[in-house]
Motif scaffolding. Structure first.
Motif, PDB file in Angstrom:
ATOM      1  N   VAL A  74       0.830  -1.547  -0.200  1.00  0.00           N
ATOM      2  CA  VAL A  74      -0.234   0.012  -0.037  1.00  0.00           C
ATOM      3  C   VAL A  74       0.854   1.390   0.273  1.00  0.00           C
ATOM      4  O   VAL A  74       1.043   1.873  -0.872  1.00  0.00           O
ATOM      5  CB  VAL A  74      -0.847  -0.283   1.417  1.00  0.00           C
ATOM      6  CG1 VAL A  74      -1.763   1.576   1.653  1.00  0.00           C
ATOM      7  CG2 VAL A  74      -1.906  -1.095   1.377  1.00  0.00           C
ATOM      8  N   ARG A  75       1.900   1.315   0.868  1.00  0.00           N
ATOM      9  CA  ARG A  75       2.657   1.862   0.706  1.00  0.00           C
ATOM     10  C   ARG A  75       3.330   2.302  -0.123  1.00  0.00           C
ATOM     11  O   ARG A  75       3.493   4.377  -0.898  1.00  0.00           O
ATOM     12  CB  ARG A  75       3.724   2.042   1.669  1.00  0.00           C
ATOM     13  CG  ARG A  75       4.625   3.256   2.305  1.00  0.00           C
ATOM     14  CD  ARG A  75       6.241   2.714   3.075  1.00  0.00           C
ATOM     15  NE  ARG A  75       5.040   2.306   4.542  1.00  0.00           N
ATOM     16  CZ  ARG A  75       5.644   1.865   5.180  1.00  0.00           C
ATOM     17  NH1 ARG A  75       5.895   0.752   5.087  1.00  0.00           N
ATOM     18  NH2 ARG A  75       4.612   1.519   6.324  1.00  0.00           N
ATOM     19  N   ARG A  76       3.925   1.781  -1.091  1.00  0.00           N
ATOM     20  CA  ARG A  76       4.713   1.952  -2.473  1.00  0.00           C
ATOM     21  C   ARG A  76       3.608   1.580  -4.037  1.00  0.00           C
ATOM     22  O   ARG A  76       4.673   2.176  -4.827  1.00  0.00           O
ATOM     23  CB  ARG A  76       5.750   0.712  -1.869  1.00  0.00           C
ATOM     24  CG  ARG A  76       5.723  -0.700  -2.788  1.00  0.00           C
ATOM     25  CD  ARG A  76       6.811  -1.836  -2.829  1.00  0.00           C
ATOM     26  NE  ARG A  76       6.566  -2.661  -2.820  1.00  0.00           N
ATOM     27  CZ  ARG A  76       6.343  -3.001  -3.573  1.00  0.00           C
ATOM     28  NH1 ARG A  76       5.253  -3.165  -4.593  1.00  0.00           N
ATOM     29  NH2 ARG A  76       5.597  -4.602  -3.267  1.00  0.00           N
ATOM     30  N   GLY A  77       2.551   1.469  -3.173  1.00  0.00           N
ATOM     31  CA  GLY A  77       1.801   1.268  -4.985  1.00  0.00           C
ATOM     32  C   GLY A  77       2.220  -0.063  -5.830  1.00  0.00           C
ATOM     33  O   GLY A  77       3.401  -0.500  -5.292  1.00  0.00           O
ATOM     34  N   PRO A  78       1.125  -0.586  -6.130  1.00  0.00           N
ATOM     35  CA  PRO A  78       1.092  -2.109  -6.354  1.00  0.00           C
ATOM     36  C   PRO A  78       2.002  -1.634  -8.211  1.00  0.00           C
ATOM     37  O   PRO A  78       2.444  -1.110  -8.413  1.00  0.00           O
ATOM     38  CB  PRO A  78      -0.258  -1.815  -7.637  1.00  0.00           C
ATOM     39  CG  PRO A  78      -0.520  -0.751  -7.705  1.00  0.00           C
ATOM     40  CD  PRO A  78      -0.092   0.074  -6.810  1.00  0.00           C
ATOM     41  N   ASN A  79       2.818  -3.014  -8.204  1.00  0.00           N
ATOM     42  CA  ASN A  79       3.638  -3.008  -8.877  1.00  0.00           C
ATOM     43  C   ASN A  79       3.346  -2.650 -10.289  1.00  0.00           C
ATOM     44  O   ASN A  79       1.953  -3.377 -11.158  1.00  0.00           O
ATOM     45  CB  ASN A  79       4.376  -4.227  -9.232  1.00  0.00           C
ATOM     46  CG  ASN A  79       5.297  -4.971  -8.569  1.00  0.00           C
ATOM     47  OD1 ASN A  79       5.974  -4.074  -7.357  1.00  0.00           O
ATOM     48  ND2 ASN A  79       5.282  -5.694  -8.133  1.00  0.00           N
ATOM     49  N   LYS A  80       3.352  -1.815 -11.499  1.00  0.00           N
ATOM     50  CA  LYS A  80       2.739  -1.197 -12.897  1.00  0.00           C
ATOM     51  C   LYS A  80       3.377  -3.013 -13.788  1.00  0.00           C
ATOM     52  O   LYS A  80       4.486  -2.974 -14.060  1.00  0.00           O
ATOM     53  CB  LYS A  80       3.331   0.025 -13.448  1.00  0.00           C
ATOM     54  CG  LYS A  80       2.757   0.897 -12.065  1.00  0.00           C
ATOM     55  CD  LYS A  80       2.490   1.983 -13.156  1.00  0.00           C
ATOM     56  CE  LYS A  80       1.485   3.070 -12.194  1.00  0.00           C
ATOM     57  NZ  LYS A  80       1.938   3.251 -11.000  1.00  0.00           N
ATOM     58  N   ILE A  81       1.913  -3.733 -14.130  1.00  0.00           N
ATOM     59  CA  ILE A  81       2.483  -4.058 -15.733  1.00  0.00           C
ATOM     60  C   ILE A  81       3.028  -2.948 -16.909  1.00  0.00           C
ATOM     61  O   ILE A  81       2.174  -2.492 -17.746  1.00  0.00           O
ATOM     62  CB  ILE A  81       1.322  -5.315 -16.088  1.00  0.00           C
ATOM     63  CG1 ILE A  81       1.182  -6.561 -14.487  1.00  0.00           C
ATOM     64  CG2 ILE A  81       2.072  -6.387 -17.088  1.00  0.00           C
ATOM     65  CD1 ILE A  81       0.732  -6.515 -14.380  1.00  0.00           C
TER      66      ILE A  81
END
Length: 82
Positions: A74-81
């Protein structure tokens, strides 16, 4: 608001939820952030989508395991594909 009984019970589901929020998949306006929180009345953990006034726009229940281990996601955000 938390208006259903769906529970996010894996980190993969949490990441998919975060990606959906980020991409506008829930049709929310004025999203300013996402946080893990606990319900004041019963201590149940949830992921909260907040507006710029820190008001809850959308929430989804999470398991204690996701709450404990999903904070960095949540802190760093999801990995973007790409």
């Amino acid at each position: 608001m938390i208006n259903d009984n769906k529970v996010i019970d894996t980190l993969e589901e949490l990441e998919a939820f975060l990606l959906a929020v980020e991409s506008g998949g829930f049709g929310l306006n004025n999203v300013a952030g996402v946080a893990l929180a606990t319900n004041n009345s019963d201590g149940r953990p949830f992921v909260a989508v907040l507006d710029d006034n820190h008001q809850l726009l959308l929430g989804r229940w999470v398991t204690q395991d996701v709450f404990d281990n999903g904070k960095e996601l949540v802190r760093r955000g999801p990995n973007k594909i790409h």
